[in-house]
Scaffold this active site. Structure first.
Site, PDB file in Angstrom:
ATOM      1  N   THR A 184       0.833  -1.206   0.000  1.00  0.00           N
ATOM      2  CA  THR A 184       0.000   0.000   0.000  1.00  0.00           C
ATOM      3  C   THR A 184       0.869   1.258   0.000  1.00  0.00           C
ATOM      4  OG1 THR A 184      -0.060   0.009   2.419  1.00  0.00           O
ATOM      5  CG2 THR A 184      -1.902  -1.063   1.294  1.00  0.00           C
ATOM      6  N   GLU A 202      -0.007  -9.428   9.298  1.00  0.00           N
ATOM      7  CA  GLU A 202      -1.142  -9.993  10.019  1.00  0.00           C
ATOM      8  C   GLU A 202      -1.774 -11.181   9.287  1.00  0.00           C
ATOM      9  OE1 GLU A 202      -0.607  -6.646   9.814  1.00  0.00           O
ATOM     10  OE2 GLU A 202      -0.228  -6.330  11.944  1.00  0.00           O
ATOM     11  N   ASN A 279       5.817  -4.397  12.980  1.00  0.00           N
ATOM     12  CA  ASN A 279       5.644  -5.182  14.195  1.00  0.00           C
ATOM     13  C   ASN A 279       5.879  -6.661  13.903  1.00  0.00           C
ATOM     14  OD1 ASN A 279       2.908  -4.376  12.859  1.00  0.00           O
ATOM     15  ND2 ASN A 279       2.618  -6.423  13.703  1.00  0.00           N
ATOM     16  N   ASP A 324       1.436  -4.695  18.188  1.00  0.00           N
ATOM     17  CA  ASP A 324       1.292  -4.097  16.855  1.00  0.00           C
ATOM     18  C   ASP A 324       1.795  -2.646  16.836  1.00  0.00           C
ATOM     19  OD1 ASP A 324       0.660  -3.875  14.131  1.00  0.00           O
ATOM     20  OD2 ASP A 324      -1.413  -3.312  14.522  1.00  0.00           O
ATOM     21  N   HIS A 629     -15.243  -4.844   6.163  1.00  0.00           N
ATOM     22  CA  HIS A 629     -16.653  -4.573   6.498  1.00  0.00           C
ATOM     23  C   HIS A 629     -16.848  -4.029   7.907  1.00  0.00           C
ATOM     24  CE1 HIS A 629     -18.415  -6.100   2.758  1.00  0.00           C
ATOM     25  NE2 HIS A 629     -17.450  -6.993   2.772  1.00  0.00           N
TER      26      HIS A 629
END
Ligand code: CA
Length: 695
Positions: A184, A202, A279, A324, A629
């Site tokens: 990203t 993750e 992390n 994190d 979502h």
């Protein structure tokens, strides 16, 4: 100035006038290279992510200033009907704006008029294929080098485009497509190279790395691994051998993490890359490195030799991280005066709640103070450079509420530094995170293949409206104290830009774009733009006129924070996405945008929720659906609110979407490993959540 100088100046002027005569921009020949990216310049261009290599996001332009800013208005608006999340910092070179939008669709636009010059679609969804399950539509911007626009794509590619035509010159895959990596971040250029990292911590057994490629050809030049692999396979470098001594257990089975998805700065004065690392994978250190250890180079700033990628020094912000609290945030270079001495400093505010100033010649810590409520550490010991942790913060007993949350006290939203005021302008968040692993069998933890699993409960609950607060802070990096602050709407506010006009600009989560007095913080001008803002503004000039451009399109990780994000009413696909450009004589009204809209959950009378199925559905939802979502099926706007969608009410329709990928073109991935049991469980979970009143 010598006689020769005058002649050269005269010739340049004639040359420029000729260009102007033929309808070209006055400086039609800016070469974007180390020289122009190092220089402060005249402010007419915005050549790099943070304007230049310093990443200060400071412009020497002052036509728009504290006295004139009240005249600021809209010069033109570009509608972006196909886009969703807009996070990018546009670049401006010789009167042309280059920006990346959703799925890295890239556009070149004439800055004076808003006229589209070209558009390039890297077809990220198609290239991602079934890997789309790990990916958002977001991209933080392009790089520019020597006539080329270089973009990154979520599916892991770097692409070099001809800046004049938008045609593809080269393309390079930067990740192993069998793994759940994605990109990203914006690529960064330096010395004829372009560097990119990746995300994925993750989603999988991720092992972070950065790679430098030749900016003209895309050929790989070097790679730096952030964490060590299995020692039995041998180490790629002395740095990895050193790092391995700080790990325990069989960390390589879990990847280790450290993914460098943002926060890369080239430092021309020491010819080094400063990378901000991620992390751990998984988050929970009890799984990743049982028995502890610092786990280098997680959550660090690592300095690398620009030519070879070799390790030079590092500073770790969170030894043995388990929350994190990555250090992926921007790294800003400045000369700061310490006790009469000028220090080549870097400034960094990672997720962990502290603001750090380091000597970037050697990585020595100069100071660190809290910029937001922070309860994992009491302070940073300046003698050892290490945090002094508060007992219990590592959820030793299985559960602990800790500030900051995994959203961070500061995320990737850019801070800016104004050398005139000596202040840093930084958007911050105060939010707690609940870290709970008491219900998880940590010994049986297996890294996921693609879904999200981090060794602590994650995405299982809603994030209430009042869960966190946000501020814009003006921070004195030398005194390490707040000079002024403004409360911002909760909680996800974008990056800042500052200028010689003694101004600070920042958009807000509620859709307002504001200019503040840089010294006093007094708000001097603002405008409602009808949609939450997630991108930072840039400023530049064309033919002597100063402009400000800003992408408006709500997006980023904060938009998945359930009710907390949904409170703004930026419902999926309701509000138009736009590129706005402002000037002092701009006078166009803000185009129509519908008022904030809120989901109305469907309540079919003949549906009875089966609690056991709903519980199964929660697990699936938190691993595979939550990241778009929203928590507890409350959408913050990144994807449709499933409680009001009719699709989950029809097993056939829901299966078509989930398993067969009927809506892939909208960015809704196909979950090829799902079966009818997944579909039923998710249906019961969504129906259960539909009956809970909205907070
Ligand atoms: Ca992370």
């Amino acid at each position: 100035i010598s006689g020769d100088g005058v002649m050269i100046f005269f010739r340049l002027c004639v040359f420029s006038l000729m260009w102007a005569f033929f309808g070209q921009s006055l400086c039609a020949a800016t070469v974007v290279n180390d020289e122009s990216l190092t220089a402060e310049g005249d402010g007419s261009n915005w050549l790099g992510f943070g304007r230049n290599y310093s990443e200060q996001r400071y412009s020497p332009l002052d036509q728009i200033n504290t006295k004139t800013v009240s005249d600021l208005g809209i010069e033109w608006v570009m509608e972006l009907p196909k886009d969703k999340s807009l996070l990018a910092t546009p670049l401006v070179v010789d009167g042309v704006i280059y920006f990346t939008a959703s799925y890295s669709v890239t556009r070149a636009v004439e800055a004076k008029t808003g006229k589209l010059l070209w558009e390039f679609d890297p077809e990220s969804i198609k290239n991602a294929g079934d890997r789309l399950v790990n990916m958002w539509d977001q991209n933080k911007g392009p790089a520019f080098w020597n006539g080329k626009v270089i973009i990154s794509t979520i599916d892991g590619r770097l692409i070099g485009l001809d800046a004049k035509t938008g045609e593809k010159i080269w393309e390079k895959m930067t990740i192993d497509p069998r793994k759940a990596y994605y990109i990203t971040g914006a690529p960064k250029v330096f010395k004829g190279k372009v560097i990119i990292g990746n995300g994925g911590t993750e989603h999988t057994a991720a092992r972070g790395y950065v790679t430098a490629y030749n900016a003209d050809t895309g050929e790989q030049e070097w790679r730096f691994w952030v964490v060590p692999g299995n020692p039995a396979d041998g180490f790629e470098s002395d740095a990895m051998e050193m790092a391995a001594k700080t790990w325990n257990g069989e960390w390589w089975k879990y990847g280790g993490g450290g993914n460098t998805w943002h926060g890369i700065t080239y430092d021309p004065e020491f010819d080094q890359l400063l990378i901000g690392t991620g992390n751990g994978s998984p988050w929970n250190q009890k799984v990743r490195s049982p028995g502890g250890g610092d786990n280098l180079f997680l959550c660090s700033i690592v300095a690398l030799d620009a030519d070879t990628g070799d390790y030079k020094w590092h500073y770790q912000t969170v030894p043995g991280e388990t929350w994190d609290y990555n250090s992926n945030m921007d790294i800003v270079l400045a000369d700061l005066k310490y006790g009469g001495q000028e220090i080549k400093a870097l400034m960094h505010a990672p997720k962990n709640g502290f603001f750090y100033v380091l000597n970037r010649e050697n990585g020595e810590l100069l100071s660190a103070e809290k910029i937001a409520k922070t309860t994992w550490a009491s302070h940073i010991d300046l003698k050892t450079g290490r945090p002094v942790e508060i007992p219990g913060a590592r959820y030793e007993d299985g559960e602990q509420v800790v500030w900051p949350s995994p959203f961070g006290a500061h995320s990737w939203h850019a801070m800016s530094y104004n050398p005139d005021t000596g202040l840093v302008y930084i958007p911050t968040i105060e939010m707690a995170g609940t870290f709970r692993d008491s219900g998880i069998n940590l010994k049986a933890f297996k890294s996921p293949k693609s879904h999200v699993e981090v060794g602590v409960e994650f995405g299982m609950e809603d994030t209430p409206e009042d869960w966190g607060t946000a501020k814009l802070q003006a921070w004195d990096p030398i005194k390490q104290e707040r000079v002024w602050e403004h409360k911002l709407p909760a909680s996800w506010n974008p990056g800042t830009m500052t200028s010689k006009g003694n101004l600070v600009f920042e958009g807000r989560a509620d859709g307002r774009f504001v200019a503040y007095h840089a010294e006093t913080g007094e708000p001097l001008w603002s405008i409602e733009l009808g949609l939450g803002i997630s991108a930072p503004p840039v400023t530049y000039s064309v033919d002597g006129k100063q402009y400000i451009s800003l992408l408006v399109g709500w997006g980023g990780a904060g938009t998945i924070a359930g009710s907390h994000a949904a409170q703004h009413g930026w419902k999926y696909k309701v509000h138009p996405r736009r590129l706005y450009t402002f000037s002092l004589d701009g006078n166009i009204p803000v185009p129509y945008s519908p008022p904030p809209a809120f989901a109305v959950p469907l309540d079919p009378p003949d549906f009875e929720v089966d609690e056991a199925l709903a519980t199964q559905g929660l697990k699936i939802y938190s691993q595979s659906c939550f990241l778009c979502h929203g928590g507890s099926a409350v959408s913050g706007g990144m994807a449709p609110d499933l409680r009001e969608s009719a699709i989950p009410l029809s097993a056939t329709a829901f299966s078509e979407v989930l398993i067969k990928g009927a809506l892939v073109e909208n960015g809704m991935p196909r979950f090829k490993d799902f079966n009818s049991e997944h579909v039923v469980a998710l249906t019961h979970y969504i129906r259960k959540l539909s009956l809970i009143p909205i907070s």
